[in-house]
Design a protein around this motif. Structure first.
Motif, PDB file in Angstrom:
ATOM      1  N   LEU A  39       0.946  -0.934  -0.347  1.00 60.94           N
ATOM      2  CA  LEU A  39      -0.012   0.277   0.173  1.00 60.94           C
ATOM      3  C   LEU A  39       0.021   1.202  -0.085  1.00 60.94           C
ATOM      4  O   LEU A  39       0.688   1.916  -0.735  1.00 60.94           O
ATOM      5  CB  LEU A  39      -0.940   0.049   1.230  1.00 60.94           C
ATOM      6  N   LEU A  40       1.739   0.893   1.027  1.00 58.85           N
ATOM      7  CA  LEU A  40       2.963   2.489   0.795  1.00 58.85           C
ATOM      8  C   LEU A  40       3.076   2.289  -0.902  1.00 58.85           C
ATOM      9  O   LEU A  40       3.617   3.644  -0.810  1.00 58.85           O
ATOM     10  CB  LEU A  40       4.222   2.307   1.925  1.00 58.85           C
ATOM     11  N   ARG A  41       3.536   1.025  -1.281  1.00 59.81           N
ATOM     12  CA  ARG A  41       4.488   1.644  -2.319  1.00 59.81           C
ATOM     13  C   ARG A  41       3.519   2.279  -3.185  1.00 59.81           C
ATOM     14  O   ARG A  41       4.003   2.269  -4.793  1.00 59.81           O
ATOM     15  CB  ARG A  41       5.434   0.077  -2.715  1.00 59.81           C
ATOM     16  N   SER A  42       1.857   1.960  -3.614  1.00 60.52           N
ATOM     17  CA  SER A  42       0.979   2.275  -3.843  1.00 60.52           C
ATOM     18  C   SER A  42       1.189   4.169  -3.311  1.00 60.52           C
ATOM     19  O   SER A  42       2.053   4.613  -2.817  1.00 60.52           O
ATOM     20  CB  SER A  42      -0.279   1.793  -3.985  1.00 60.52           C
ATOM     21  N   GLY A  43       0.175   4.227  -4.699  1.00 67.24           N
ATOM     22  CA  GLY A  43      -0.109   5.923  -4.783  1.00 67.24           C
ATOM     23  C   GLY A  43      -1.407   6.223  -3.631  1.00 67.24           C
ATOM     24  O   GLY A  43      -2.445   7.689  -3.857  1.00 67.24           O
ATOM     25  N   VAL A  44      -1.402   5.274  -3.319  1.00 63.83           N
ATOM     26  CA  VAL A  44      -2.917   5.255  -2.646  1.00 63.83           C
ATOM     27  C   VAL A  44      -3.794   6.381  -1.328  1.00 63.83           C
ATOM     28  O   VAL A  44      -1.820   5.348  -0.340  1.00 63.83           O
ATOM     29  CB  VAL A  44      -4.340   4.168  -2.090  1.00 63.83           C
ATOM     30  N   THR A  45      -4.232   6.866  -1.261  1.00 63.60           N
ATOM     31  CA  THR A  45      -4.041   8.583  -0.119  1.00 63.60           C
ATOM     32  C   THR A  45      -5.361   8.653   0.273  1.00 63.60           C
ATOM     33  O   THR A  45      -6.577   8.258  -0.150  1.00 63.60           O
ATOM     34  CB  THR A  45      -2.752   9.430  -0.597  1.00 63.60           C
ATOM     35  N   ASP A  46      -5.519   9.289   1.295  1.00 64.25           N
ATOM     36  CA  ASP A  46      -6.718  10.398   2.033  1.00 64.25           C
ATOM     37  C   ASP A  46      -7.600   9.125   2.287  1.00 64.25           C
ATOM     38  O   ASP A  46      -8.795   9.308   1.889  1.00 64.25           O
ATOM     39  CB  ASP A  46      -7.295  10.736   0.401  1.00 64.25           C
ATOM     40  N   LEU A  47      -6.845   8.801   2.918  1.00 66.26           N
ATOM     41  CA  LEU A  47      -7.649   6.928   4.143  1.00 66.26           C
ATOM     42  C   LEU A  47      -8.167   7.368   5.142  1.00 66.26           C
ATOM     43  O   LEU A  47      -7.859   8.281   5.822  1.00 66.26           O
ATOM     44  CB  LEU A  47      -6.275   5.441   3.870  1.00 66.26           C
ATOM     45  N   THR A  48      -9.721   7.221   4.842  1.00 67.20           N
ATOM     46  CA  THR A  48     -10.054   6.835   6.876  1.00 67.20           C
ATOM     47  C   THR A  48      -9.535   5.327   7.387  1.00 67.20           C
ATOM     48  O   THR A  48      -9.545   4.644   6.469  1.00 67.20           O
ATOM     49  CB  THR A  48     -11.577   7.160   6.250  1.00 67.20           C
ATOM     50  N   VAL A  49      -8.546   5.094   7.960  1.00 69.27           N
ATOM     51  CA  VAL A  49      -7.880   3.801   8.845  1.00 69.27           C
ATOM     52  C   VAL A  49      -9.269   3.591   9.635  1.00 69.27           C
ATOM     53  O   VAL A  49      -8.987   4.937  10.845  1.00 69.27           O
ATOM     54  CB  VAL A  49      -6.721   3.922   8.921  1.00 69.27           C
ATOM     55  N   VAL A  50      -9.371   2.268  10.032  1.00 69.12           N
ATOM     56  CA  VAL A  50      -9.986   1.955  11.236  1.00 69.12           C
ATOM     57  C   VAL A  50      -9.103   0.676  12.012  1.00 69.12           C
ATOM     58  O   VAL A  50      -8.722  -0.220  11.196  1.00 69.12           O
ATOM     59  CB  VAL A  50     -11.252   1.666  10.637  1.00 69.12           C
TER      60      VAL A  50
END
Length: 271
Positions: A39-50
């Motif tokens: 996930l850190l190697r991807s560009g995914v961001t602006d997450l709500t983390v539970v």
């Protein structure tokens, strides 16, 4: 019956920025670190983390990927407060909904059962209500007339969990002392991706362990990733314990330096 095996990168490719993402495990125990790394190697961001937070939260917070965090704590267990999380929180990097551990559990239960909320005693008379002004209470309709916190469902767009063993269909087995609610994370999510130490044939799952160890059911799992040592540096008992030296290095190293040392160059070090 469907073969659900995939790589960590394939699993993460199905995630999108802005999602609500649940991460299983507990503190620095059986966290899906190989999936978090992808996930850190991807560009995914602006997450709500539970999450019952550990280094998963710390890394995502340090990398600037979290918009909002829902958690009862963020700890490395042998190091009480996750330092990268603390630094990000003290800088106001993201919104925090901090709730009691039991409230968090019942929020997952509500989502797993497709309920809007569940009544819980935890939180009544505490600062949880003050720091979460959006929480509401509900009164029992029966003779007791008791007041409860109406804990909202923690609905997840996706969940990441790590188990000791799994089959290709998505049945997951824990062999350690605690399930850590990974089944609830999967049931509360629209899609769940499970890494495991080893993929085995379905019959092998109960050959030397009780059926009760089959924590995660295939109908709740979207993808299965074989990832030996996939929880490192957190523990995955009985396969291995927490790597205290590796955790200490993580906790005492500035994030840009740690990311440059341990993460792929394409990931970068975002602080």
């Amino acid at each position: 019956m469907t073969d659900k095996t995939m790589t960590a990168e394939q699993a993460v490719s199905r995630l999108e920025s802005g999602m609500t993402l649940g991460i299983g495990g507990w503190g620095s125990r059986r966290k899906p670190m190989s999936l978090v790394g992808a996930l850190l190697r991807s560009g995914v961001t602006d997450l709500t983390v539970v999450s019952y937070g550990g280094p998963d939260v710390g890394m995502l917070a340090a990398a600037g990927r979290i918009r909002k965090l829902v958690a009862p704590f963020v700890t490395l267990d042998s190091i009480p407060l996750e330092p990268h999380y603390r630094a990000a929180r003290e800088s106001g990097a993201f919104e925090l909904m901090e709730v009691d551990e039991a409230m968090f559990m019942w929020g997952l239960h509500a989502a797993a059962n497709r309920l809007p909320f569940l009544p819980v005693r935890a939180g009544i008379g505490s600062d949880v209500m003050r720091v979460n002004p959006g929480l509401r209470t509900v009164t029992s309709p029966y003779e007791d007339g008791e007041t409860f916190v109406a804990m909202p469902a923690l609905r997840l767009d996706a969940a990441l969990v790590h188990l000791n063993r799994a089959d290709r269909l998505g049945n997951g087995q824990y062999l350690g002392p605690d399930p850590y609610f990974d089944d609830l994370f999967c049931e509360a999510a629209e899609a769940a991706y499970m890494s495991c130490e080893r993929i085995v044939d379905t019959a092998e799952l109960t050959k030397e362990a009780a059926p009760q160890t089959l924590l995660v059911q295939r109908h709740t799992v979207t993808g299965v990733v074989e990832a030996p040592n996939g929880a490192h540096f957190t523990s995955c008992a009985p396969d291995y314990g927490r790597d205290e030296d590796a955790q200490r290095e993580y906790a005492t190293t500035p994030w840009p330096e740690y990311a440059a040392r341990h993460l792929a160059p394409s990931e970068g070090a975002r602080s």
